[in-house]
Write a protein that holds these residues in place. Structure first.
Motif, mmCIF file in Angstrom:
data_model
loop_
_atom_site.group_PDB
_atom_site.id
_atom_site.type_symbol
_atom_site.label_atom_id
_atom_site.label_comp_id
_atom_site.label_asym_id
_atom_site.label_seq_id
_atom_site.Cartn_x
_atom_site.Cartn_y
_atom_site.Cartn_z
ATOM 1 N N VAL A 1 24.417 0.419 -0.619
ATOM 2 C CA VAL A 1 25.852 0.531 -0.920
ATOM 3 C C VAL A 1 26.448 -0.401 -2.146
ATOM 4 O O VAL A 1 26.264 -1.518 -1.853
ATOM 5 C CB VAL A 1 26.738 0.397 0.282
ATOM 6 C CG1 VAL A 1 28.114 0.479 0.403
ATOM 7 C CG2 VAL A 1 26.278 1.548 1.417
ATOM 8 N N VAL A 2 26.860 0.283 -2.979
ATOM 9 C CA VAL A 2 27.143 -0.554 -4.306
ATOM 10 C C VAL A 2 28.855 -0.592 -4.398
ATOM 11 O O VAL A 2 29.247 0.464 -4.734
ATOM 12 C CB VAL A 2 26.455 -0.294 -5.425
ATOM 13 C CG1 VAL A 2 27.048 -1.083 -6.804
ATOM 14 C CG2 VAL A 2 25.042 -0.359 -5.179
ATOM 15 N N SER A 3 29.599 -1.615 -4.476
ATOM 16 C CA SER A 3 30.962 -1.507 -4.677
ATOM 17 C C SER A 3 31.182 -2.196 -6.253
ATOM 18 O O SER A 3 30.578 -2.974 -6.636
ATOM 19 C CB SER A 3 31.598 -2.391 -3.746
ATOM 20 O OG SER A 3 31.606 -1.924 -2.257
ATOM 21 N N ILE A 4 32.085 -1.242 -6.739
ATOM 22 C CA ILE A 4 32.409 -1.832 -8.189
ATOM 23 C C ILE A 4 33.951 -2.372 -7.946
ATOM 24 O O ILE A 4 34.707 -1.624 -7.841
ATOM 25 C CB ILE A 4 32.307 -0.713 -9.303
ATOM 26 C CG1 ILE A 4 30.613 -0.295 -9.073
ATOM 27 C CG2 ILE A 4 32.407 -1.126 -10.734
ATOM 28 C CD1 ILE A 4 30.668 1.097 -9.933
ATOM 29 N N ILE A 5 34.039 -3.644 -8.445
ATOM 30 C CA ILE A 5 35.215 -4.196 -8.287
ATOM 31 C C ILE A 5 35.709 -4.898 -9.646
ATOM 32 O O ILE A 5 34.881 -4.859 -10.551
ATOM 33 C CB ILE A 5 35.536 -5.381 -7.234
ATOM 34 C CG1 ILE A 5 34.416 -6.428 -7.567
ATOM 35 C CG2 ILE A 5 35.206 -4.718 -5.762
ATOM 36 C CD1 ILE A 5 34.555 -7.770 -6.643
ATOM 37 N N GLY A 6 36.982 -5.269 -9.772
ATOM 38 C CA GLY A 6 37.602 -5.697 -11.082
ATOM 39 C C GLY A 6 39.020 -5.359 -11.267
ATOM 40 O O GLY A 6 39.669 -4.629 -10.589
ATOM 41 N N PRO A 7 39.531 -6.002 -12.162
ATOM 42 C CA PRO A 7 40.940 -5.806 -12.655
ATOM 43 C C PRO A 7 41.132 -4.403 -13.162
ATOM 44 O O PRO A 7 40.098 -3.741 -13.695
ATOM 45 C CB PRO A 7 41.312 -6.933 -13.742
ATOM 46 C CG PRO A 7 40.006 -7.418 -14.045
ATOM 47 C CD PRO A 7 38.816 -7.085 -12.967
ATOM 48 N N SER A 8 42.183 -4.173 -13.215
ATOM 49 C CA SER A 8 43.143 -2.707 -13.523
ATOM 50 C C SER A 8 42.543 -2.768 -15.183
ATOM 51 O O SER A 8 42.596 -3.750 -15.876
ATOM 52 C CB SER A 8 44.407 -2.616 -13.308
ATOM 53 O OG SER A 8 44.747 -1.524 -13.712
ATOM 54 N N ALA B 1 34.531 -4.505 0.460
ATOM 55 C CA ALA B 1 33.523 -4.447 -0.281
ATOM 56 C C ALA B 1 32.673 -5.698 0.086
ATOM 57 O O ALA B 1 31.409 -5.467 0.094
ATOM 58 C CB ALA B 1 34.032 -4.752 -1.869
ATOM 59 N N LEU B 2 33.097 -6.647 0.162
ATOM 60 C CA LEU B 2 32.197 -7.988 0.727
ATOM 61 C C LEU B 2 31.516 -7.493 2.097
ATOM 62 O O LEU B 2 30.485 -8.066 2.353
ATOM 63 C CB LEU B 2 33.092 -9.306 0.819
ATOM 64 C CG LEU B 2 33.421 -9.672 -0.541
ATOM 65 C CD1 LEU B 2 34.488 -10.782 -0.326
ATOM 66 C CD2 LEU B 2 32.507 -10.115 -1.379
ATOM 67 N N GLU B 3 32.215 -7.002 2.955
ATOM 68 C CA GLU B 3 31.382 -6.802 4.383
ATOM 69 C C GLU B 3 30.616 -5.411 4.434
ATOM 70 O O GLU B 3 29.608 -5.678 4.975
ATOM 71 C CB GLU B 3 32.736 -6.063 5.382
ATOM 72 C CG GLU B 3 33.508 -7.532 5.869
ATOM 73 C CD GLU B 3 34.634 -7.092 6.595
ATOM 74 O OE1 GLU B 3 35.424 -7.817 7.038
ATOM 75 O OE2 GLU B 3 34.831 -5.772 7.135
ATOM 76 N N VAL B 4 30.789 -4.654 3.669
ATOM 77 C CA VAL B 4 30.243 -3.214 3.771
ATOM 78 C C VAL B 4 28.900 -2.994 2.740
ATOM 79 O O VAL B 4 28.031 -2.602 2.878
ATOM 80 C CB VAL B 4 31.055 -2.000 3.742
ATOM 81 C CG1 VAL B 4 30.227 -0.845 3.501
ATOM 82 C CG2 VAL B 4 31.837 -2.103 4.763
ATOM 83 N N SER B 5 29.140 -3.700 1.440
ATOM 84 C CA SER B 5 28.225 -3.556 0.399
ATOM 85 C C SER B 5 26.982 -4.338 0.370
ATOM 86 O O SER B 5 26.853 -5.315 1.098
ATOM 87 C CB SER B 5 28.734 -4.041 -0.967
ATOM 88 O OG SER B 5 30.182 -3.337 -1.068
ATOM 89 N N ASP B 6 25.765 -3.511 -0.007
ATOM 90 C CA ASP B 6 24.685 -4.543 -0.085
ATOM 91 C C ASP B 6 24.573 -5.005 -1.551
ATOM 92 O O ASP B 6 24.134 -6.425 -1.661
ATOM 93 C CB ASP B 6 23.258 -3.389 -0.285
ATOM 94 C CG ASP B 6 23.169 -2.493 0.873
ATOM 95 O OD1 ASP B 6 23.144 -3.121 2.218
ATOM 96 O OD2 ASP B 6 23.219 -1.293 0.846
ATOM 97 N N ARG B 7 25.230 -4.689 -2.655
ATOM 98 C CA ARG B 7 25.648 -5.313 -3.675
ATOM 99 C C ARG B 7 26.973 -5.054 -4.410
ATOM 100 O O ARG B 7 27.551 -3.843 -4.000
ATOM 101 C CB ARG B 7 24.555 -4.539 -4.705
ATOM 102 C CG ARG B 7 24.375 -5.343 -6.012
ATOM 103 C CD ARG B 7 23.077 -5.020 -6.498
ATOM 104 N NE ARG B 7 22.620 -3.815 -6.547
ATOM 105 C CZ ARG B 7 22.589 -2.791 -7.514
ATOM 106 N NH1 ARG B 7 23.008 -3.246 -8.821
ATOM 107 N NH2 ARG B 7 22.227 -1.579 -7.538
ATOM 108 N N VAL B 8 27.281 -6.235 -4.922
ATOM 109 C CA VAL B 8 28.866 -6.019 -5.535
ATOM 110 C C VAL B 8 28.740 -6.179 -6.881
ATOM 111 O O VAL B 8 28.018 -7.114 -7.551
ATOM 112 C CB VAL B 8 29.962 -6.945 -4.910
ATOM 113 C CG1 VAL B 8 31.426 -6.921 -5.502
ATOM 114 C CG2 VAL B 8 29.910 -6.946 -3.358
ATOM 115 N N ILE B 9 29.191 -5.239 -7.557
ATOM 116 C CA ILE B 9 29.407 -5.315 -9.225
ATOM 117 C C ILE B 9 30.913 -5.839 -9.626
ATOM 118 O O ILE B 9 31.652 -4.967 -9.353
ATOM 119 C CB ILE B 9 28.946 -4.135 -9.846
ATOM 120 C CG1 ILE B 9 27.546 -3.890 -9.704
ATOM 121 C CG2 ILE B 9 29.432 -4.146 -11.339
ATOM 122 C CD1 ILE B 9 26.888 -2.463 -10.176
#
Ligand SMILES: Nc1ncnc2c1ncn2[C@@H]1O[C@H](COP(=O)(O)OP(=O)(O)OP(=O)(O)O)[C@@H](O)[C@H]1O
Length: 506
Positions: free
Chosen positions: A282-289, A460-468
C-alpha cells in the motif's frame, strides 16, 4: 352564412380523413425515427477527431438548417427531371416527402444530440475506459442512455414539429390531412367547417403522441424512481464485511514507472520520475496541491498520456510515453486495463444504473461468468463495502460516502491486480470520510496492492507500507511511515505540515 356543425362532425367519421391521418402518422414516425438515428451519427461526426469529418458534419447542419423545407420538397420531388432514373421512387410523394423531411430534420436533431452528448461528463468516459470498455461499448452502455434521456424532451418536441410540417407535403400531392381538406372545401366552399375538422385531426395526433412520449420520458427518468432497500440486503447493515486475505508475492514490482515525464504545454509536471510498487504493497502519494500526484496516478493507466517513460505491468511494457517511439501511448489491449482498478475523486458512477448495475456492468461486458454468477459475486462485494442493502438504489439516492463505497465495489468487481485511488475522500463531507477510509484500510490489510493519492495524512501514515512525498513534480521523500516521522518530526517547521497548512489536511 351559418356554421354547418353537422357537416364538420360528419367529417370526423370520414374515411378519407382517417386514411390521411394514418399517412401523416406513418410519415411523421418514419421521418422522426430515421432522423433520430442519422442525427446521432452526424452529432458524433461533429465531435470526431478528424477535421474533415467535423467539417462535413458542420456544413451539412448549416446547409440543411438554412434551406426552407418547402424548397427542399419541391426540389426532391422534381429531381427526376434532371435524373430520370430517380423517377421510379422520387415520383412517389410519400418517398419524396420522407427524404426531404429526413434531410432537414437530421440537421436539427443532430444539434439536439450534440448538446446532449456534450453534457455527459468526461468522468463518465473515463469510468468506462478504466472498466476496459471499447469506444463503442462506452457509447452504447454509458453515453447513449444518458444522452438520450437528456435529449428526449427536445426530440419529442421535434416529433410534434414534424407532424405539423407534413402539411407542407401537400404541395407535392401527398393525400395528407390538409390536402384532403382542400379537396373537400374546393367542392363545397365550406372552408371554415372543413378546416375545423383538419385542425381536429392534427390536434388528435399531437395529443396522442405527446402523451406517449411523456410516458416514455417518465419511464427513462431514473431520477424520479423510488427504490426500496433490497430485501436480500435487509440483514446487511452499513457495516462492511471483512475482505478475504490475499497472498502476498513481493518478488517483483506489479507496476513500475520508468523515467516518467509529463508536461501540459510549457508546464512540466514531472520528469524522469520512477515508481515501483510490489504486490500487496500500500503506497500513499502525498504532497502539496499542484505537485503532480493526480497526474502521476492517471499516467499509470493511460488516462493521461505520458510524454516520456514506460509503465510496466508485471514487468511487461504496458504504456509508453509519446516520445518513446513504441506506439504504445495507450494501453495495448483493453483487457490489460482491467489489471488496474481506479477509484475517482468524484466517484463517476453511472447515474442511469442502479448500485448493482454499476458493479455488474464491467463483469457482464467482459463475460466474467453467467448472469447469476456475476450478480452473486457483485452482491458479495457490495456486502464487503456495506452497501448490499442499497443494491437497487440509483447513485443520486446515496450519500457521497455511500457512492464512493459503490465506486470501490465497482473497481473490485473486475478483481484488478492494482487499485488506484485518486483523492477518494476529497469530495466527501467530513462525516462520511471515515466510512470510506475504513474500507480502504481493510482492503490494504487484506493484501490488495493499492496506490493512493491522498491529503489524509493520518490515514496515509497508519495504513501505508510506504509513503511518497512529492513536491514540484519531484519525489522529495520515500519511505515507511516511521521513517517519514523520524525524518521530519525533529525539524522546527516540518516541510510536510507546512506543505499541507492551507489544505485542511485531516
Ligand atoms: N488537464 C490539464 N491541463 C493542463 N494542466 C494540468 C492538467 N491537469 C493538471 N494540470 C497541471 O498539472 C500540475 C499538477 O496537477 P495535479 O492535479 O497532478 O496536482 P496534484 O498534486 O494532484 O494537486 P491536488 O492535490 O490539488 O489535486 C498543476 O500545475 C496543474 O495545473
Amino acid at each position: 352564412m351559418e356554421f354547418d356543425w353537422s357537416y364538420t362532425i360528419g367529417l370526423l367519421w370520414s374515411r378519407d380523413f382517417w386514411n390521411a391521418t394514418l399517412l401523416v402518422v406513418e410519415l411523421s414516425l418514419a421521418s422522426w425515427i430515421i432522423s433520430v438515428i442519422l442525427g446521432f451519427f452526424v452529432a458524433l461526426a461533429h465531435r470526431s477527431s478528424f477535421l474533415a469529418v467535423r467539417k462535413i458534419a458542420s456544413v451539412y447542419v448549416w446547409f440543411f438548417r438554412s434551406l426552407p423545407l418547402l424548397v427542399l420538397l419541391i426540389f426532391v420531388y422534381n429531381l427526376p427531371q434532371a435524373f430520370p432514373s430517380t423517377g421510379a421512387f422520387l415520383s412517389i410523394p410519400f418517398i419524396s416527402g420522407l427524404i426531404a423531411l429526413v434531410l432537414s430534420e437530421t440537421a436539427y436533431i443532430a444539434e439536439i444530440h450534440r448538446g446532449a452528448l456534450v453534457s455527459v461528463s468526461k468522468g463518465q468516459y473515463e469510468a468506462g475506459n478504466v472498466l476496459g470498455l471499447s469506444r463503442s461499448g462506452i457509447q452504447r452502455l454509458v453515453v447513449i442512455p444518458q444522452a438520450l434521456r437528456i435529449a428526449l424532451p427536445s426530440l419529442a418536441n421535434e416529433f410534434i414539429s414534424i407532424v405539423k410540417l407534413t402539411s407542407l407535403v401537400s404541395v407535392i400531392s401527398l393525400a395528407e390531412i390538409l390536402l384532403v381538406g382542400q379537396r373537400y372545401y374546393t367542392q363545397n366552399f365550406k372552408v371554415i367547417e372543413t378546416m375545423v375538422a383538419v385542425a381536429f385531426y392534427y390536434v388528435l395526433i399531437v395529443t396522442v403522441f405527446d402523451t406517449l412520449l411523456k410516458a416514455l420520458e417518465r419511464h427513462l427518468d431514473f431520477s424520479n424512481r423510488l427504490t426500496a432497500l433490497s430485501k436480500a440486503g435487509i440483514e446487511d447493515t452499513d457495516s462492511p464485511a471483512a475482505p478475504s486475505v490475499m497472498e502476498r508475492d513481493d518478488s517483483q514490482p506489479v507496476i513500475r514507472l520508468d523515467r516518467g515525464g509529463k508536461s501540459f504545454g510549457d508546464n512540466s509536471v514531472f520528469s524522469n520520475l520512477n515508481l515501483a510498487v510490489r504486490q500487496g504493497e500500500v503506497v500513499s502519494i502525498i504532497g502539496p496541491s499542484g505537485s503532480g500526484k493526480t497526474t502521476l496516478i492517471r499516467s499509470l493507466n493511460g488516462l493521461e498520456t505520458l510524454d516520456q517513460g514506460v509503465v510496466y505491468l508485471k514487468e511487461k511494457p504496458f504504456i509508453a510515453g509519446r516520445e518513446e517511439g513504441l506506439s504504445m501511448s495507450l494501453p495495448k489491449a483493453k483487457t490489460e486495463m482491467l489489471e488496474l482498478g481506479m477509484v475517482f475523486q468524484s466517484f463517476n458512477l453511472f447515474p442511469h444504473k442502479t448500485v448493482l448495475g454499476n458493479v455488474t456492468l464491467g463483469p457482464h461486458y467482459h463475460n466474467r461468468g453467467s448472469v447469476g454468477e456475476i450478480r452473486a459475486s457483485a452482491r458479495a462485494i457490495l456486502s464487503q463495502v456495506g452497501m448490499l442493502a442499497h443494491e437497487n438504489k440509483y447513485p443520486h439516492q446515496l450519500s457521497g460516502g455511500q457512492q464512493q463505497r459503490v465506486a470501490i465495489a465497482r473497481a473490485l468487481a473486475m478483481n484488478p491486480s492494482v487499485l488506484l485511488f485518486d483523492e477518494p475522500t476529497s469530495a466527501l463531507d467530513p462525516e462520511t470520510v471515515g466510512e470510506v477510509l475504513r474500507i480502504m484500510a481493510d482492503l490494504g490489510k487484506s493484501g490488495r496492492t493499492m496506490i493512493i493519492v491522498t491529503h489524509e495524512m493520518k490515514f496515509a501514515l497508519e495504513v501505508s507500507d510506504r509513503v511518497i512525498f512529492m513536491e514540484g513534480g519531484k519525489v522529495v521523500f520515500e519511505g515507511s511511515p516511521d521513517a517519514l516521522r523520524d525524518e521530519f518530526c525533529g525539524m522546527p517547521v516540518s516541510p510536510i505540515s507546512s506543505a499541507f497548512e492551507n489544505e485542511g489536511t485531516r
